[in-house]
Design a protein around this motif. Structure first.
Motif, PDB file in Angstrom:
ATOM      1  N   LEU A 205      19.101  27.743 153.766  1.00  8.01           N
ATOM      2  CA  LEU A 205      18.166  28.031 152.685  1.00  8.01           C
ATOM      3  C   LEU A 205      17.954  29.530 152.517  1.00  8.01           C
ATOM      4  N   SER A 206      17.883  30.266 153.619  1.00 13.89           N
ATOM      5  CA  SER A 206      17.698  31.717 153.517  1.00 13.89           C
ATOM      6  C   SER A 206      18.861  32.367 152.780  1.00 13.89           C
ATOM      7  N   LYS A 207      20.070  31.858 152.961  1.00 12.77           N
ATOM      8  CA  LYS A 207      21.223  32.379 152.239  1.00 12.77           C
ATOM      9  C   LYS A 207      21.101  32.083 150.753  1.00 12.77           C
ATOM     10  N   LEU A 208      20.642  30.876 150.418  1.00 15.92           N
ATOM     11  CA  LEU A 208      20.467  30.514 149.012  1.00 15.92           C
ATOM     12  C   LEU A 208      19.380  31.368 148.362  1.00 15.92           C
ATOM     13  N   TRP A 209      18.291  31.609 149.081  1.00 17.53           N
ATOM     14  CA  TRP A 209      17.233  32.471 148.551  1.00 17.53           C
ATOM     15  C   TRP A 209      17.772  33.868 148.250  1.00 17.53           C
ATOM     16  N   LYS A 210      18.552  34.393 149.159  1.00 15.24           N
ATOM     17  CA  LYS A 210      19.081  35.744 148.971  1.00 15.24           C
ATOM     18  C   LYS A 210      20.003  35.797 147.759  1.00 15.24           C
ATOM     19  N   GLU A 211      20.901  34.824 147.628  1.00 14.36           N
ATOM     20  CA  GLU A 211      21.817  34.816 146.498  1.00 14.36           C
ATOM     21  C   GLU A 211      21.079  34.621 145.179  1.00 14.36           C
ATOM     22  N   LEU A 212      20.060  33.775 145.188  1.00 17.82           N
ATOM     23  CA  LEU A 212      19.282  33.557 143.968  1.00 17.82           C
ATOM     24  C   LEU A 212      18.530  34.829 143.580  1.00 17.82           C
ATOM     25  N   ALA A 213      17.968  35.522 144.586  1.00 18.27           N
ATOM     26  CA  ALA A 213      17.282  36.780 144.302  1.00 18.27           C
ATOM     27  C   ALA A 213      18.246  37.840 143.778  1.00 18.27           C
ATOM     28  N   LEU A 214      19.518  37.736 144.167  1.00 23.32           N
ATOM     29  CA  LEU A 214      20.546  38.657 143.667  1.00 23.32           C
ATOM     30  C   LEU A 214      21.129  38.180 142.340  1.00 23.32           C
ATOM     31  N   ASP A 215      20.496  37.181 141.726  1.00 19.05           N
ATOM     32  CA  ASP A 215      20.866  36.670 140.400  1.00 19.05           C
ATOM     33  C   ASP A 215      22.224  35.975 140.421  1.00 19.05           C
ATOM     34  N   LYS A 216      22.485  35.210 141.485  1.00 20.64           N
ATOM     35  CA  LYS A 216      23.717  34.440 141.559  1.00 20.64           C
ATOM     36  C   LYS A 216      23.395  32.959 141.344  1.00 20.64           C
ATOM     37  N   PRO A 217      24.082  32.282 140.443  1.00 24.47           N
ATOM     38  CA  PRO A 217      23.831  30.845 140.198  1.00 24.47           C
ATOM     39  C   PRO A 217      24.308  29.999 141.376  1.00 24.47           C
ATOM     40  N   ILE A 218      23.409  29.697 142.280  1.00 21.79           N
ATOM     41  CA  ILE A 218      23.772  29.027 143.528  1.00 21.79           C
ATOM     42  C   ILE A 218      24.184  27.577 143.316  1.00 21.79           C
ATOM     43  N   TRP A 219      23.902  27.001 142.160  1.00 16.02           N
ATOM     44  CA  TRP A 219      24.221  25.601 141.916  1.00 16.02           C
ATOM     45  C   TRP A 219      25.670  25.414 141.453  1.00 16.02           C
ATOM     46  N   GLU A 220      26.374  26.465 141.194  1.00 14.39           N
ATOM     47  CA  GLU A 220      27.752  26.358 140.724  1.00 14.39           C
ATOM     48  C   GLU A 220      28.703  26.353 141.916  1.00 14.39           C
ATOM     49  N   THR A 221      29.036  25.161 142.385  1.00 17.94           N
ATOM     50  CA  THR A 221      29.975  25.001 143.505  1.00 17.94           C
ATOM     51  C   THR A 221      31.027  23.985 143.126  1.00 17.94           C
ATOM     52  N   ASP A 222      32.103  23.958 143.881  1.00 10.47           N
ATOM     53  CA  ASP A 222      33.194  23.025 143.609  1.00 10.47           C
ATOM     54  C   ASP A 222      32.747  21.579 143.755  1.00 10.47           C
ATOM     55  N   ASP A 223      31.839  21.332 144.733  1.00 14.55           N
ATOM     56  CA  ASP A 223      31.392  19.961 144.955  1.00 14.55           C
ATOM     57  C   ASP A 223      30.690  19.407 143.734  1.00 14.55           C
ATOM     58  N   LYS A 224      29.878  20.240 143.100  1.00 14.43           N
ATOM     59  CA  LYS A 224      29.126  19.759 141.948  1.00 14.43           C
ATOM     60  C   LYS A 224      30.016  19.607 140.733  1.00 14.43           C
ATOM     61  N   GLU A 225      31.051  20.451 140.636  1.00 16.25           N
ATOM     62  CA  GLU A 225      31.987  20.291 139.529  1.00 16.25           C
ATOM     63  C   GLU A 225      32.729  18.965 139.652  1.00 16.25           C
ATOM     64  N   ASN A 226      33.151  18.638 140.877  1.00 15.27           N
ATOM     65  CA  ASN A 226      33.841  17.370 141.082  1.00 15.27           C
ATOM     66  C   ASN A 226      32.914  16.190 140.823  1.00 15.27           C
ATOM     67  N   ALA A 227      31.654  16.323 141.277  1.00 22.24           N
ATOM     68  CA  ALA A 227      30.703  15.223 141.078  1.00 22.24           C
ATOM     69  C   ALA A 227      30.391  15.037 139.613  1.00 22.24           C
ATOM     70  N   ASN A 228      30.342  16.121 138.852  1.00 23.30           N
ATOM     71  CA  ASN A 228      29.991  16.039 137.445  1.00 23.30           C
ATOM     72  C   ASN A 228      31.107  15.420 136.615  1.00 23.30           C
ATOM     73  N   ASP A 229      32.358  15.583 137.071  1.00 26.49           N
ATOM     74  CA  ASP A 229      33.498  15.075 136.315  1.00 26.49           C
ATOM     75  C   ASP A 229      33.966  13.705 136.792  1.00 26.49           C
ATOM     76  N   ASN A 230      33.324  13.169 137.823  1.00 26.59           N
ATOM     77  CA  ASN A 230      33.781  11.924 138.434  1.00 26.59           C
ATOM     78  C   ASN A 230      33.138  10.733 137.748  1.00 26.59           C
ATOM     79  N   ASP A 231      33.902   9.924 137.032  1.00 32.75           N
ATOM     80  CA  ASP A 231      33.419   8.730 136.352  1.00 32.75           C
ATOM     81  C   ASP A 231      34.302   7.558 136.735  1.00 32.75           C
ATOM     82  N   ASN A 232      33.713   6.352 136.730  1.00 28.27           N
ATOM     83  CA  ASN A 232      34.522   5.180 137.042  1.00 28.27           C
ATOM     84  C   ASN A 232      35.110   4.590 135.769  1.00 28.27           C
ATOM     85  N   THR A 233      35.866   3.529 135.898  1.00 27.13           N
ATOM     86  CA  THR A 233      36.583   2.983 134.757  1.00 27.13           C
ATOM     87  C   THR A 233      35.655   2.335 133.749  1.00 27.13           C
ATOM     88  N   GLU A 234      34.483   1.852 134.166  1.00 27.50           N
ATOM     89  CA  GLU A 234      33.573   1.184 133.253  1.00 27.50           C
ATOM     90  C   GLU A 234      32.671   2.156 132.516  1.00 27.50           C
TER      91      GLU A 234
END
Length: 411
Positions: free
Chosen positions: A267-296
């Motif tokens: 969390l301390s690392k995330l706080w530091k990056e956020l204070a440095l104006d870095k979008p901490i929510w932009e990671t590869d895991d979230k990109e994969n999760a956002n694009d992952n849909d099932n057949t239905e």
């Protein structure tokens, strides 16, 4: 921005130079996240400061010696019913435009009041102290308009409880700030019972509303491990080996069965990056999760500890999380707002007592203590003692009568 000044000596005499470190403002109601354990914080502490060295948990040192070279500053501001915070924030806002709301999920009934207090405090402050127009930050994604127009804990179909003001000025949409909601997860108990199931459903309901609220105000939401799990990541913790293995087992079970969370060190690392104006929510895991849909075509989500603008997965929130938050026979998440499903114990209304709500608790205790003291001051008299007193009184009356009669006989 310069927070500290150091004094150095040269041939030209003493000179000062500023030490610039990224800084965040942590707003809380009950307890803050203390990465540096040295600050003395209690229920009456209005503001404290932490000078943190990110990654200090990896150092094999005593806690007091871990943060020798701080690279992150954290102002801890306690929010309550008083207006002291409004003036205190004005003193520290020049050092940070990044706000972290810390809320403890161990008591599910206190989450809605806590978020409402934090939201109200920041709204008041931004109205009186809007950020400079020339200050452009990538992580400033939440507008004052969104903060004023969004009610935390409101159910989708609960139209009667919607008390959002309708006369919000459109100009507030241009006032933006950076908000990160830090939700401290409760310690899960591996128990099979009706009360345990109700607790799990209450946690699911709270997480649903946190996800929904963060998406509505376009803020960052981060789930944090409980303090016990954070001490497990501390290599110099005085815990015994058996206690450490037990904690690791419980932590592993929690990670496998529920919402993932980050440690205090992460969390301390995330706080530091956020204070440095870095979008901490932009990671590869979230990109994969956002694009992952099932057949239905149903929403599929990979649980992560951080959710941010553009990655909140609103369809997943209003489908899977909403269904999981139901508790048949007790509440329906789509119809019952959070304060209806998980009501907080209220004090006596002000109209009945004529006193401030905050005084009702100790005034009632005072009344009870006075009543008990008064009853104790008048002990019951035994029947034998009562008869003895009556006989003594009769004897005294007879003696007085005989005395006056003797005076009349012998003048």
């Amino acid at each position: 921005m310069g927070l500290f000044s150091t004094l150095s000596t040269s041939d030209d005499g003493p000179q000062t130079s500023s030490v610039n470190i990224p800084t965040v403002v942590q707003l809380y109601t009950s307890k803050p996240i203390l990465i540096d354990t040295t600050p003395m914080v209690n229920g009456y502490t209005a503001m404290t400061y932490q000078a943190i060295q990110v990654g200090a948990f990896k150092d094999e040192q005593e806690p007091k010696n871990r943060h020798q070279n701080p690279d992150l500053g954290v102002w801890n501001c306690r929010v309550n019913r008083e207006t002291l915070l409004d003036s205190l924030l004005a003193k520290v806002t020049s050092h940070s435009r990044t706000y972290c709301w810390t809320v403890d999920l161990s008591d599910s009934t206190s989450v809605e009041p806590s978020i409402s207090q934090l939201q109200g405090a920041l709204v008041r402050y931004l109205i009186e102290n809007p950020p400079p127009e020339d200050e452009q930050r990538t992580t400033s994604t939440t507008t004052l308009y969104q903060l004023q127009a969004t009610q935390f804990g409101l159910a989708v179909e609960d139209k009667e409880s919607n008390i959002t003001a309708k006369n919000i000025g459109e100009a507030t949409a241009s006032i933006k700030t950076s908000i990160m909601i830090c939700a401290i997860m409760p310690v899960e108990e591996q128990e099979v019972s009706e009360s345990a199931y109700k607790t799990n459903q209450a946690n699911a309901l709270v997480i649903y509303h946190l996800r929904r609220f963060a998406a509505a105000i376009n803020a960052t939401l981060c789930f944090v491990e409980p303090e016990d799990a954070a001490s497990e990541n501390n290599p110099s913790s005085p815990m015994k080996e058996s206690q450490q293995s037990q904690s690791k087992s419980q932590s592993q079970q929690q990670k496998e069965s529920s919402q993932p969370a980050v440690s205090f060190d992460e969390l301390s690392k995330l706080w530091k990056e956020l204070a440095l104006d870095k979008p901490i929510w932009e990671t590869d895991d979230k990109e994969n999760a956002n694009d992952n849909d099932n057949t239905e075509g149903s929403p599929v989500s990979v649980a992560t500890p951080i959710y941010g603008p553009g990655r909140h997965q609103e369809d997943f929130i209003e489908s899977v999380l909403l269904r999981n938050a139901h508790y048949p026979g007790h509440w329906e998440a789509s119809k019952d707002s959070l304060w209806v499903a998980l009501p907080t114990a209220r004090e006596t209304p002000q109209a009945e007592t004529g006193t401030d709500d905050g005084d009702d608790g100790w005034l009632s205790q005072l009344r009870e203590s006075i009543a008990s003291a008064a009853s104790a001051a008048k002990p019951a008299i035994a029947p034998e003692e009562t008869k003895a007193e009556e006989k003594a009184s009769e004897t005294q009356d007879v003696a007085v009568s005989d005395f006056f009669a003797s005076l009349l006989k012998d003048p």
